[in-house]
Scaffold this active site. Structure first.
Site, PDB file in Angstrom:
ATOM      1  N   CYS A   2       0.725  -0.704  -0.225  1.00 36.55           N
ATOM      2  CA  CYS A   2       0.328   0.011  -0.076  1.00 36.55           C
ATOM      3  C   CYS A   2       0.465   1.394  -0.175  1.00 36.55           C
ATOM      4  CB  CYS A   2      -0.625   0.121   1.346  1.00 36.55           C
ATOM      5  SG  CYS A   2      -2.063  -1.464   1.411  1.00 36.55           S
ATOM      6  N   LEU A  55      -2.942  -1.816  -1.880  1.00 35.76           N
ATOM      7  CA  LEU A  55      -3.041  -3.254  -2.444  1.00 35.76           C
ATOM      8  C   LEU A  55      -3.634  -4.403  -1.871  1.00 35.76           C
ATOM      9  CD1 LEU A  55      -1.633  -4.874  -4.640  1.00 35.76           C
ATOM     10  CD2 LEU A  55       0.370  -4.553  -3.089  1.00 35.76           C
ATOM     11  N   SER A  56      -5.156  -5.121  -1.835  1.00 35.67           N
ATOM     12  CA  SER A  56      -5.632  -5.543  -1.058  1.00 35.67           C
ATOM     13  C   SER A  56      -4.713  -7.005  -1.258  1.00 35.67           C
ATOM     14  CB  SER A  56      -7.403  -5.922  -1.819  1.00 35.67           C
ATOM     15  OG  SER A  56      -7.853  -4.597  -2.244  1.00 35.67           O
ATOM     16  N   ILE A  57      -4.817  -7.354  -0.095  1.00 36.91           N
ATOM     17  CA  ILE A  57      -4.167  -8.807   0.479  1.00 36.91           C
ATOM     18  C   ILE A  57      -5.199  -9.746   1.458  1.00 36.91           C
ATOM     19  CG2 ILE A  57      -2.327  -9.494   1.357  1.00 36.91           C
ATOM     20  CD1 ILE A  57      -0.605  -7.065   0.556  1.00 36.91           C
ATOM     21  N   ASN A  80      -0.774   0.365   6.425  1.00 36.28           N
ATOM     22  CA  ASN A  80       0.268  -0.098   5.493  1.00 36.28           C
ATOM     23  C   ASN A  80       0.933  -1.382   6.121  1.00 36.28           C
ATOM     24  OD1 ASN A  80       1.629  -1.248   3.323  1.00 36.28           O
ATOM     25  ND2 ASN A  80       3.583   0.201   3.389  1.00 36.28           N
ATOM     26  N   GLY A  81       1.076  -2.335   5.830  1.00 37.75           N
ATOM     27  CA  GLY A  81       1.642  -3.566   7.210  1.00 37.75           C
ATOM     28  C   GLY A  81       0.911  -4.835   7.192  1.00 37.75           C
ATOM     29  N   ASP A 107      -7.268  -6.651   9.258  1.00 36.40           N
ATOM     30  CA  ASP A 107      -5.891  -6.883  10.311  1.00 36.40           C
ATOM     31  C   ASP A 107      -5.888  -4.977  10.085  1.00 36.40           C
ATOM     32  OD1 ASP A 107      -4.955  -6.022   7.553  1.00 36.40           O
ATOM     33  OD2 ASP A 107      -2.289  -6.664   7.780  1.00 36.40           O
TER      34      ASP A 107
END
Length: 117
Positions: A2, A55-57, A80-81, A107
């Protein structure tokens, strides 16, 4: 990965339109970091703006949209992480609070609600 950006206008000279434009431009410059979603948050009274490229994870749904506000509306996060034990943290938080009406399965939300608690 991200992308996150922010601005803090100490002089508070930038109005809502200026802060919005700045945040949108910062986010646009980070498009390569997160092609799945984008968002901005601002508080013109304090002169703060945050931009996020996602950025979808973990949570691929719109419930993972950022910047994200806590359920109580007091806190905002652009993160971001990846928190590898976020499911365990969610369970612990549910035990401590008597239950939470989660919006999604990210998360980031687990981190944000933990901080709010």
């Amino acid at each position: 990965m991200c992308g996150i950006a922010g601005i803090f206008d100490l002089s508070r000279s930038a109005g809502r339109d200026d802060l919005t434009r700045l945040a949108e431009n910062m986010g646009a410059s980070l498009r390569h970091r997160g092609p799945d979603d984008d968002g901005i948050w601002l508080d013109e009274t304090c002169g703060i703006a945050l931009a996020h490229r996602r950025l979808s994870i973990v949570d691929l749904s719109p419930a993972g949209h950022q910047p994200m506000l806590s359920r109580n509306g007091r806190y905002v996060i652009a993160f971001n992480g990846e928190i590898y034990n976020f499911r365990a943290l969610r369970q612990e938080l549910e035990r401590e609070t008597g239950g939470i009406a989660w919006r999604g399965a990210s998360d980031t939300e687990a981190l944000l609600e933990s901080l709010a608690h």
